[in-house]
Design a protein around this motif. Structure first.
Motif, PDB file in Angstrom:
ATOM      1  N   ASN A   1      33.152  14.444  28.341  1.00 49.88           N
ATOM      2  CA  ASN A   1      34.103  14.633  27.246  1.00 49.88           C
ATOM      3  C   ASN A   1      33.458  15.589  26.248  1.00 49.88           C
ATOM      4  O   ASN A   1      32.375  15.306  25.733  1.00 49.88           O
ATOM      5  CB  ASN A   1      34.402  13.313  26.542  1.00 49.88           C
ATOM      6  N   GLN A   2      34.113  16.697  25.957  1.00 45.11           N
ATOM      7  CA  GLN A   2      33.559  17.695  25.052  1.00 45.11           C
ATOM      8  C   GLN A   2      33.999  17.407  23.618  1.00 45.11           C
ATOM      9  O   GLN A   2      35.192  17.377  23.308  1.00 45.11           O
ATOM     10  CB  GLN A   2      34.008  19.106  25.458  1.00 45.11           C
ATOM     11  N   LEU A   3      33.010  17.168  22.744  1.00 47.79           N
ATOM     12  CA  LEU A   3      33.277  16.964  21.325  1.00 47.79           C
ATOM     13  C   LEU A   3      32.859  18.230  20.577  1.00 47.79           C
ATOM     14  O   LEU A   3      31.702  18.646  20.666  1.00 47.79           O
ATOM     15  CB  LEU A   3      32.484  15.760  20.802  1.00 47.79           C
ATOM     16  N   VAL A   4      33.792  18.829  19.864  1.00 47.60           N
ATOM     17  CA  VAL A   4      33.536  20.090  19.162  1.00 47.60           C
ATOM     18  C   VAL A   4      33.717  19.871  17.670  1.00 47.60           C
ATOM     19  O   VAL A   4      34.730  19.305  17.226  1.00 47.60           O
ATOM     20  CB  VAL A   4      34.483  21.207  19.648  1.00 47.60           C
ATOM     21  N   VAL A   5      32.738  20.312  16.887  1.00 47.90           N
ATOM     22  CA  VAL A   5      32.769  20.179  15.434  1.00 47.90           C
ATOM     23  C   VAL A   5      32.758  21.565  14.812  1.00 47.90           C
ATOM     24  O   VAL A   5      31.955  22.420  15.183  1.00 47.90           O
ATOM     25  CB  VAL A   5      31.553  19.362  14.933  1.00 47.90           C
ATOM     26  N   LYS A   6      33.655  21.775  13.831  1.00 44.15           N
ATOM     27  CA  LYS A   6      33.713  23.044  13.110  1.00 44.15           C
ATOM     28  C   LYS A   6      33.685  22.751  11.624  1.00 44.15           C
ATOM     29  O   LYS A   6      34.355  21.840  11.138  1.00 44.15           O
ATOM     30  CB  LYS A   6      34.986  23.805  13.465  1.00 44.15           C
ATOM     31  N   ALA A   7      32.903  23.574  10.885  1.00 40.22           N
ATOM     32  CA  ALA A   7      32.821  23.433   9.441  1.00 40.22           C
ATOM     33  C   ALA A   7      32.234  24.704   8.854  1.00 40.22           C
ATOM     34  O   ALA A   7      31.212  25.201   9.352  1.00 40.22           O
ATOM     35  CB  ALA A   7      31.959  22.234   9.054  1.00 40.22           C
ATOM     36  N   ALA A   8      32.877  25.238   7.833  1.00 37.71           N
ATOM     37  CA  ALA A   8      32.403  26.404   7.109  1.00 37.71           C
ATOM     38  C   ALA A   8      32.063  27.557   8.047  1.00 37.71           C
ATOM     39  O   ALA A   8      31.031  28.221   7.901  1.00 37.71           O
ATOM     40  CB  ALA A   8      31.181  26.037   6.263  1.00 37.71           C
ATOM     41  N   GLY A   9      32.927  27.786   9.022  1.00 38.17           N
ATOM     42  CA  GLY A   9      32.728  28.896   9.932  1.00 38.17           C
ATOM     43  C   GLY A   9      31.672  28.666  10.987  1.00 38.17           C
ATOM     44  O   GLY A   9      31.357  29.574  11.757  1.00 38.17           O
ATOM     45  N   LYS A  10      31.107  27.469  11.053  1.00 41.40           N
ATOM     46  CA  LYS A  10      30.083  27.156  12.052  1.00 41.40           C
ATOM     47  C   LYS A  10      30.652  26.169  13.063  1.00 41.40           C
ATOM     48  O   LYS A  10      31.608  25.443  12.782  1.00 41.40           O
ATOM     49  CB  LYS A  10      28.843  26.571  11.381  1.00 41.40           C
TER      50      LYS A  10
END
Length: 742
Positions: free
Chosen positions: A94-103
């Motif tokens: 299961n792929q967990l992807v986190v995005k924040a402030a362009g990262k």
């Protein structure tokens, strides 16, 4: 922090205020970091994972397999960052992807069924669920799945534990305890259920009238939980094929042991604020497969973290078979246990079994001998008080395929298909995933051997037995066949079984996870026959195993600074109750165990607070409390100095509490006792202080046609540990998530 390169560039993460250990794993992308707090990312179970996102200045966007799960994440004031329990994981990746402030950062969570295999290999068949014995709903299939149940108990001011009904009128006699200066009522929430086909038990201080139970990111004013976990392991050694009917748990204050609560409500732990967890498959008397035990710990601890929140550290506890599990899990699956407190310890299961097998052979050889043998002479050959062999030589017949639990034996007897299949309950057959099968027999490969062992060599050279006795003994000694029966030929180990025993960690060298694990060994002294109770009652827990573990640590690491042995007197023999659990009264054992727990807690806390860049082994040694040293605690009865005296003069302790040994040490084996099949050398008269005559030398060469043990060399197939976190595929094949350092 020691980084490891894995498939997804996962690394260990240091949690603020939490012990740095292989319990939190992360992948980083610049300053954005994803920590899986509940398990290794590859070892998720039960369809959920507790995750922390660090490095985000605002609420992050989080997706799981493309679905938005951002709402699961909340700011975590205690741990920092954003904490979220991610649900809905499918089996597999299961792929967990986190995005924040362009990262962006991501991690792959590999999920497994809560009652399916994780890393121990194909599950055992047959397998008998015993849910009803734990007051759980009956199993509908062989997963043993059942909904959890919660009960409450309280301790009254008379120190008695009683059932507590949150919906009824509140008792007026509830006792209290102080934790970190705050007073809490002694009310325990006990949860039972099924995880990994094992019944599990979790005890935690919680007053339901004062607030909800603690959850990840949310403390509870109604809970006295100190943020730490004691994981308890049960004793015995027996093959599996069933769930187990108990948790094998004792605390150090057995006066308050409550069996009908499922065990584990030990005052020593809960009154100090520790949560307590255990599983029925963490009882060696139910399941002698330490890998399956580790798998059960992994899942139950994961469930605990997802339910209550991250733990500061986890302490292993338990005696005898419980000590074997702590040592093996600590070494081979680092991160599950941060510190261990084994009692009446053995380094591993094989080291426990080998002396028992030798005792049985020596007993048969001396009973049928043409020579006369005194009690003392037989003890000299066995390397210990002979009553041990008389009492225990056949008490643990783990080499016999019929050594099954009564429930399993009944199932086999009443099921024609199982009876025809021939379920085998030997030690190695129970671990067939590890040892593999011998293609000639279809049974598990055997790792035990006595070819070339010169039984009684030291006794001969010390003048305790004659040369004729020595010759007759070794001519008659024989071995155990595939069914555990004594036969004239010596036992020959399977080379592949030996290699797997070493490479996979069944022989515990202490050089992997245990190299940096704080260890407080509580040794209750029962060597010999201290109060003359006779052969039939000599306890199996003789003390030299503590020194064997010490020797292995020294050999592997060049130091044993992380290992402390506290030897306490027993008031006579340690009595075994109906569950095979040890309980001792009127000795320093109770207090020493409680003090050992406090010292280990302080040690782990010191390590957690040490932010230096020292290597972990040096950090562990540096932060050991100054007063936590090898010591002994005798009593006023028997070999005694003072009721509560602590003696740190080890020369004095060694006289008060002399440890014995075993037949392999008495045959010249090294103190490490890590050679399970020796390399051979030619018979030589120079090895004997009493020089053999020509006839005796000829007889020796006849008895040992291929030579005798050369203990100056490593054992046959004595290879290095391949790595930690072994994943077994079945029939002996395995891979390691973490390879051994070169």
């Amino acid at each position: 922090m020691h980084l490891r390169t894995l498939k997804h560039a996962i690394s260990y993460a240091a949690l603020a205020g939490v012990l740095i250990a292989p319990g939190a794993y992360a992948q980083t992308a610049a300053a954005l970091k994803v920590d899986v707090l509940s398990s290794r990312p590859e070892m998720v179970s039960g369809g959920s994972a507790l995750v922390r996102v660090s490095g985000a200045t605002a609420a992050p966007s989080v997706s799981l397999g493309g679905a938005d799960v951002s709402s699961a994440f909340k700011a975590d004031a205690k741990g920092g960052g954003y904490l979220g329990l991610v649900n809905g994981l499918k089996d597999g990746d299961n792929q967990l992807v986190v995005k924040a402030a362009g990262k962006e950062a991501s991690v792959t969570l590999n999920n497994h069924g809560i009652n399916a295999t994780l890393f121990a290999g194909p599950q055992q068949v047959p397998f008998i669920c015993e849910n009803e014995t734990h007051k759980l709903q009956s199993a509908k299939d062989d997963s043993c799945a059942a909904p959890p149940r919660v009960d409450y108990y309280y301790r009254n001011k008379g120190n008695e534990w009683k059932q507590f009904d949150p919906a009824a009128a509140r008792p007026t006699d509830i006792g209290t305890t102080k934790i970190d200066g705050k007073e809490f009522p002694l009310i325990v929430r006990q949860e039972k259920g099924v995880i990994n086909r094992s019944a599990y038990l979790i005890n935690i201080l919680h007053d339901p009238a004062a607030g909800p139970v603690p959850t990840p990111g949310n403390a509870s004013p109604g809970s006295g939980w100190n943020g730490k976990l004691v994981y308890s392991f049960g004793g015995g050694v027996q093959a599996n094929y069933h769930m187990g009917r108990g948790f094998g748990m004792t605390g150090t204050d057995n006066k308050f042991f409550i069996e009908d609560m499922g065990g584990g409500l030990s005052d020593t732990f809960v009154t100090r604020g520790y949560a307590v967890a255990a599983g029925s498959l963490n009882v060696m008397g139910t399941n002698n497969d330490d890998v399956k035990s580790a798998e059960t710990v992994s899942k139950i601890k994961e469930y605990f973290v997802k339910t209550y929140g991250p733990v500061q550290f986890t302490i292993g506890h338990g005696a005898s078979g419980g000590s074997m599990q702590q040592h093996l899990i600590g070494n081979n699956y680092p991160g599950l246990l941060d510190g261990v407190m084994p009692a009446r310890n053995y380094p591993d299961v094989m080291s426990f079994l080998q002396p028992l097998y030798d005792c049985e052979l020596i007993a048969k050889a001396t009973e049928t001998s043409s020579q006369k043998w005194t009690y003392e002479q037989k003890g000299a050959v066995a390397g210990k008080y002979w009553g041990y062999c008389v009492s225990n030589g056949t008490r643990y017949p783990n080499a016999r395929p019929t050594f099954c639990d009564a429930t399993v034996a009944d199932a086999i007897a009443n099921d024609p298909a199982l009876k025809q299949k021939g379920v085998r309950c030997t030690f190695q057959d129970n671990l067939v995933n590890i040892y593999g099968r011998d293609p000639k027999t279809g049974f598990a490969r055997n790792p035990f051997d006595n070819v070339g062992v010169q039984y009684g060599l030291n006794a001969l050279n010390e003048g305790k037995i004659s040369f004729d006795q020595f010759l007759d003994l070794n001519a008659r000694i024989g071995g155990l066949d595939v069914d555990g029966k004594i036969v004239p030929a010596r036992q020959v180990a399977d080379g592949l079984a030996l290699r797997r025993a070493y490479a996979s960690g069944r022989v515990n060298t202490g050089g992997a996870g245990l190299a940096t694990t704080p260890m407080v060994d509580i040794r209750s002294y029962v060597d010999g026959d201290p109060i003359g109770v006779g052969d039939a009652n000599v306890d199996v827990h003789d003390g030299y195993h503590s020194m064997t573990m010490r020797a292995r640590l020294l050999k592997a690491n060049g130091t044993a600074a992380n290992h402390v042995i506290l030897t306490t007197a027993s008031n006579g023999r340690v009595q075994l109750d109906t569950r095979g659990l040890a309980s001792t009264y009127g000795t320093p054992l109770t207090q020493v165990s409680a003090d050992g727990l406090a010292a280990l807690d302080k040690w782990l806390t010191n390590i957690a607070n040490d932010k230096s860049n020292l290597p972990q082994a040096k950090k562990v040694a540096k932060n050991k409390p100054a007063d936590l040293v090898d010591a002994c605690f005798p009593t006023a009865q028997g070999r005694l100095v003072g009721q509560t005296e602590k003696i740190t003069d080890m020369a004095k302790c060694n006289k008060l509490f002399p440890f014995s040994g075993d037949a392999r040490l008495a045959a010249g084996a090294p103190r490490t006792l890590d050679v399970f099949k020796c390399q051979l050398k030619p018979v030589s008269a120079a090895d004997y202080k009493s020089k053999p005559n020509a006839a005796q030398l000829a007889k020796l060469k006849e008895i040992f046609p291929n030579g005798v043990c050369d203990y100056k060399k490593p054992g046959v197939e004595q290879v290095a540990l391949a790595g930690t976190w072994a994943v077994f595929k079945g029939d002996g094949e395995f891979t390691n998530l973490d390879k051994a350092k070169k």
